[in-house]
Every structure is written in structure tokens, then in C-alpha cells.
Design a protein around this motif. Structure first.
Motif, PDB file in Angstrom:
ATOM      1  N   THR A  71      34.709  53.331  41.998  1.00  0.00           N
ATOM      2  CA  THR A  71      35.493  53.172  40.766  1.00  0.00           C
ATOM      3  C   THR A  71      36.473  52.015  40.904  1.00  0.00           C
ATOM      4  N   ALA A  72      37.213  52.005  42.007  1.00  0.00           N
ATOM      5  CA  ALA A  72      38.177  50.930  42.233  1.00  0.00           C
ATOM      6  C   ALA A  72      37.487  49.572  42.330  1.00  0.00           C
ATOM      7  N   GLU A  73      36.325  49.527  42.991  1.00  0.00           N
ATOM      8  CA  GLU A  73      35.614  48.260  43.151  1.00  0.00           C
ATOM      9  C   GLU A  73      35.192  47.678  41.801  1.00  0.00           C
ATOM     10  N   TRP A  74      34.657  48.514  40.923  1.00  0.00           N
ATOM     11  CA  TRP A  74      34.210  48.011  39.613  1.00  0.00           C
ATOM     12  C   TRP A  74      35.377  47.508  38.781  1.00  0.00           C
ATOM     13  N   PHE A  75      36.507  48.195  38.833  1.00  0.00           N
ATOM     14  CA  PHE A  75      37.671  47.732  38.083  1.00  0.00           C
ATOM     15  C   PHE A  75      38.215  46.427  38.667  1.00  0.00           C
ATOM     16  N   VAL A  76      38.149  46.299  39.992  1.00  0.00           N
ATOM     17  CA  VAL A  76      38.575  45.045  40.627  1.00  0.00           C
ATOM     18  C   VAL A  76      37.647  43.907  40.211  1.00  0.00           C
ATOM     19  N   PHE A  77      36.342  44.177  40.144  1.00  0.00           N
ATOM     20  CA  PHE A  77      35.395  43.146  39.704  1.00  0.00           C
ATOM     21  C   PHE A  77      35.732  42.672  38.287  1.00  0.00           C
ATOM     22  N   ALA A  78      36.062  43.615  37.401  1.00  0.00           N
ATOM     23  CA  ALA A  78      36.423  43.244  36.034  1.00  0.00           C
ATOM     24  C   ALA A  78      37.660  42.358  36.021  1.00  0.00           C
ATOM     25  N   GLY A  79      38.663  42.731  36.818  1.00  0.00           N
ATOM     26  CA  GLY A  79      39.870  41.916  36.895  1.00  0.00           C
ATOM     27  C   GLY A  79      39.601  40.546  37.483  1.00  0.00           C
ATOM     28  N   PHE A  80      38.701  40.469  38.459  1.00  0.00           N
ATOM     29  CA  PHE A  80      38.389  39.186  39.090  1.00  0.00           C
ATOM     30  C   PHE A  80      37.693  38.248  38.098  1.00  0.00           C
ATOM     31  N   VAL A  81      36.779  38.801  37.278  1.00  0.00           N
ATOM     32  CA  VAL A  81      36.095  37.978  36.277  1.00  0.00           C
ATOM     33  C   VAL A  81      37.102  37.388  35.302  1.00  0.00           C
ATOM     34  N   LEU A  82      38.038  38.205  34.833  1.00  0.00           N
ATOM     35  CA  LEU A  82      39.062  37.701  33.910  1.00  0.00           C
ATOM     36  C   LEU A  82      39.967  36.669  34.579  1.00  0.00           C
ATOM     37  N   PHE A  83      40.301  36.901  35.831  1.00  0.00           N
ATOM     38  CA  PHE A  83      41.154  35.961  36.558  1.00  0.00           C
ATOM     39  C   PHE A  83      40.473  34.602  36.700  1.00  0.00           C
ATOM     40  N   MET A  84      39.189  34.603  37.060  1.00  0.00           N
ATOM     41  CA  MET A  84      38.475  33.339  37.214  1.00  0.00           C
ATOM     42  C   MET A  84      38.314  32.631  35.875  1.00  0.00           C
ATOM     43  N   TRP A  85      38.083  33.403  34.798  1.00  0.00           N
ATOM     44  CA  TRP A  85      37.996  32.772  33.477  1.00  0.00           C
ATOM     45  C   TRP A  85      39.307  32.093  33.129  1.00  0.00           C
ATOM     46  N   PHE A  86      40.429  32.752  33.395  1.00  0.00           N
ATOM     47  CA  PHE A  86      41.739  32.174  33.081  1.00  0.00           C
ATOM     48  C   PHE A  86      41.996  30.908  33.897  1.00  0.00           C
ATOM     49  N   ARG A  87      41.600  30.919  35.167  1.00  0.00           N
ATOM     50  CA  ARG A  87      41.789  29.729  36.000  1.00  0.00           C
ATOM     51  C   ARG A  87      40.974  28.556  35.471  1.00  0.00           C
ATOM     52  N   LEU A  88      39.710  28.820  35.118  1.00  0.00           N
ATOM     53  CA  LEU A  88      38.874  27.742  34.571  1.00  0.00           C
ATOM     54  C   LEU A  88      39.442  27.229  33.241  1.00  0.00           C
TER      55      LEU A  88
END
Length: 268
Positions: free
Chosen positions: A215-232
Motif C-alpha cells: 500500500t505504501a509503495e503504490w502511494f509513493v509511486f503516485a507521489g513520485f510521478v507527480l513530483f517528476m511531472w512538476f520538475r519537468l
């Protein structure tokens, strides 16, 4: 300024993010629901075990086949013990001590010829001499109903059993047995009663906490995708601003200048 969002490259990025984030959130929620189901099942099984001590026993036939609802319920069966085919189940723990179960088939007049009955637990290594004899004559046995265990029985001495199941008993006793067993709660000394175990897949075992970790891993993946989108996105905005000011990547210290040695200043 944000016209770059309409380019094919950013369309692909945005579509990926729009699909990846909901998928990650869905998988995380699903794993969390799996963990919550195990918690609820564990709680229900504990409540059922507590109630079993106070409820009247139900005839065995009314509780078969064993499932999560009937496992741990108090069952009764009438028959005669068969001490000639008694088996000892080694490597069983009770109250932090290692010992063995005493399993005696109860010959019944039901669909199968006998019901495996765990009459109790004794400490130490399996020793037939330490086991008290079962009652003689026709008896009515009451105990907590349990589902057959999984696994095999190999490499054990004669008279011992590794897992309690009809599949393991088929080659050890000369008759058919029920695909279930009961553990007597009212034993006689020196035997100690074996408490009923939670059915497979209903307890808070390592697999349950794996669901919580996933559960924690999937939520972290979602946060990571948003973080990388914001950086780009932020990097793209900075490049657009530099272009509007007439600056090149070299002027702003962008990637084009990374790793280069600055040119020497001209002589005065």
C-alpha cells in the motif's frame, strides 16, 4: 508561456501521468483493503474462538465442510477411539515450548470412517510411553473444529505425522478419515489442550503486513510521478522564460554548458 503543454511530447507526458496516478492510487487502495479484510477476519476469528468456549457443541456433520465461518466452532462426534493407529505430531509449540500433539482417530458411523482428534499436547520429543491411553468404549468427543493443514509428511519415524490432513493420513491408517479434525479443549493431565488456530489467510501474518507495505509503495509511486511531472514542468517554464529574454542555455548555465571548461578571458 504554457503553449509547450500542447506539443506531442507533453501530450505523451500528461497522458502517462493521467493514467499512472489513478492506477497507483487504485492499487494502493486495493492493497489497503486486503489488509483491512485480514484485520476484520482476524478480529472475527478471535471473537468466534471466544464464543466457542460458551456455545453448545454442534454435531460434526452440520459444520462441514470447514471454512472461515465454521473453523474454531465447537463440534461433537460420537464413536470409539482407535489407539492402535494413534499418531504423534512433532515440532508443535504451545506457550513458547516445543512439544508434540497426540492424535487419535475416532471411529465414527458417518460419511467417513474416522475423525482425527487431537487429544492434547505434551512437551519434549515425541514419546509414546508418555501418552496416556484414550477412553475406552463409545464416547462423545467435543472439540474445536479445524481445517486440514497443508504440506506433506516425509522423513518421519513410524507413528509420527507432520501435517494433520486427510491426504497425509491416507497412507497411515487403514480407513478413510474426514477432511477436518478437532482439538479437544477439556483434556486430562498431563495432556494440555491445543487452542484452535485461525484458518489460513485470516490472521495477521507476514503476508498481511506485506499488503500494508505494498500500500505504501503504490502511494509513493503516485507521489513520485507527480513530483517528476512538476520538475519537468518547472524546467520547461524556465526554458521558455529564457527564450523570451533572448537567453540561450549556455547563457543560463543549462545542460549545454555542463561539463565544459570555461574559456579563458581575453588578455587586457
Amino acid at each position: 508561456m504554457y503553449r509547450f503543454l500542447l506539443t506531442p511530447r507533453w501530450w505523451a507526458i500528461n497522458v502517462f501521468v493521467a493514467l499512472a496516478v489513478p492506477v497507483c492510487l487504485f492499487m494502493g487502495s486495493w492493497q489497503l483493503s486486503r489488509f483491512e479484510d485480514r484485520v476484520d477476519s482476524h478480529t472475527a476469528q478471535q471473537d468466534l474462538a471466544d464464543q466457542a468456549a460458551y456455545e453448545d457443541a454442534v454435531p460434526l456433520a452440520g459444520l462441514l465442510p470447514v471454512d472461515k465461518e465454521t473453523s474454531g466452532r465447537m463440534a461433537s462426534a460420537t464413536g470409539r477411539y482407535d489407539p492402535g493407529n494413534q499418531l504423534l505430531v512433532p515440532d508443535r509449540e504451545l506457550d513458547g515450548k516445543r512439544g508434540f500433539y497426540v492424535l487419535t482417530p475416532l471411529r465414527t458411523a458417518g460419511p467417513s470412517d474416522a475423525l482425527p482428534v487431537v487429544r492434547g499436547w505434551l512437551p519434549g520429543t515425541p514419546d509414546p510411553a508418555a501418552v496416556p491411553p484414550p477412553p475406552t468404549g463409545e464416547v462423545t468427543v467435543t472439540g474445536a473444529l479445524q481445517a486440514s493443514e497443508s504440506g506433506g509428511t516425509t522423513g518421519l519415524p513410524t507413528g509420527q505425522l507432520g501435517t494433520i490432513s486427510a491426504a497425509a493420513l491416507v497412507n497411515l491408517v487403514p480407513y478413510d478419515v474426514y477432511d477436518a479434525w478437532i482439538t479437544v479443549q477439556d483434556t486430562t493431565a498431563p495432556l494440555k489442550p491445543v487452542p484452535p488456530a485461525a484458518p489460513k489467510g485470516s490472521g495477521l501474518d507476514m503476508k498481511a503486513f506485506q499488503n500494508l507495505g505494498y500500500t505504501a509503495e503504490w502511494f509513493v509511486f503516485a507521489g513520485f510521478v507527480l513530483f517528476m511531472w512538476f520538475r519537468l514542468f518547472r524546467r520547461e517554464v524556465e526554458l521558455v522564460k529564457d527564450a523570451e529574454l533572448g537567453l540561450t542555455p549556455e547563457d543560463s548555465g543549462g545542460p549545454a554548458t555542463a561539463g565544459r571548461t570555461p574559456a579563458p578571458a581575453p588578455p587586457a
